[in-house]
Design a protein around this motif. Sequence first.
Motif, PDB file in Angstrom:
ATOM      1  N   VAL A 108       0.872  -1.172   0.000  1.00 32.12           N
ATOM      2  CA  VAL A 108       0.000   0.000   0.000  1.00 32.12           C
ATOM      3  C   VAL A 108       0.907   1.220   0.000  1.00 32.12           C
ATOM      4  N   HIS A 133      -5.834   1.624  -2.975  1.00 30.56           N
ATOM      5  CA  HIS A 133      -5.855   0.163  -3.040  1.00 30.56           C
ATOM      6  C   HIS A 133      -4.441  -0.402  -3.074  1.00 30.56           C
ATOM      7  N   ALA A 134      -4.302  -1.588  -2.567  1.00 28.40           N
ATOM      8  CA  ALA A 134      -3.003  -2.261  -2.592  1.00 28.40           C
ATOM      9  C   ALA A 134      -2.612  -2.595  -4.033  1.00 28.40           C
ATOM     10  N   GLU A 195      -4.389  -5.512   1.947  1.00 30.67           N
ATOM     11  CA  GLU A 195      -5.257  -4.495   2.532  1.00 30.67           C
ATOM     12  C   GLU A 195      -5.730  -4.899   3.921  1.00 30.67           C
ATOM     13  N   THR A 198      -2.813  -4.394   6.240  1.00 32.44           N
ATOM     14  CA  THR A 198      -2.595  -2.966   6.485  1.00 32.44           C
ATOM     15  C   THR A 198      -3.610  -2.425   7.490  1.00 32.44           C
ATOM     16  N   PHE A 218     -10.441   1.615   1.632  1.00 32.40           N
ATOM     17  CA  PHE A 218      -9.533   1.658   0.485  1.00 32.40           C
ATOM     18  C   PHE A 218     -10.302   2.078  -0.762  1.00 32.40           C
TER      19      PHE A 218
END
Length: 220
Positions: A108, A133-134, A195, A198, A218
């Motif tokens: 991320v 977003h990742a 995500e 994170t 996200f």
Amino acid sequence: MTTPIRRMSKRMPGWAKLVSAVVLVLIVFFAGIRLSVLPGLKDLFGTETHDRSGPALLESIQDLSRYDAASGNFQVVVDLEKDAKYLPDAIRGTRTLYVGAGTVDAYVDLGKVAKDDVTVNEDRTTATLHLPHAQLGKPALDTDRSYAVSKQRGLLDRLGDLFSDNPNGEQAVQKLATKHIGDAAKDSGLTKRAEANTTDMLEGLLTSLGFKEVRVSFGT
């Protein structure tokens, strides 16, 4: 009257021509075989390795702002075959069976988070964060865990290895293995895992700082 003497040219019989051609092909074929197959010949003269590389030079430094939240390990079997038109595989053609192993990271980019993406209530008990977003990083092939299972090469390809700076190069299969690993990472759900990790990281960090509620979302 003197009879002229005619010189008769000796023609090589057909079977002799065939035998000569076969012998020539065998000589060229065995010339392509590495001398290392002969027992003891490899270490007959002995070899020494000297590293005369110069010192590494620092070209640039970049600050990283991304959080690597997940990493996936992948393995793929590559079957790469190259054929030549109008020639049999025994003469010209290659086929390599290669097992490629590598990793792909999902991260991320926290450097893209703006001030408006982070809000805190007045009593500093609730924090709301909106993150991008990742994303997937570039696939990295692990050459220590990757290997060729089998290699099949035609006669002309074997001869070409004798004059090549990089005989039996595996760049093509390595590049293909890297591509397949990257494609597999896209369908693996690795970004969703990143995500989620994170979110867990930020919740744990902000909770330890006194926040009772942490909301993470996200989006683009």
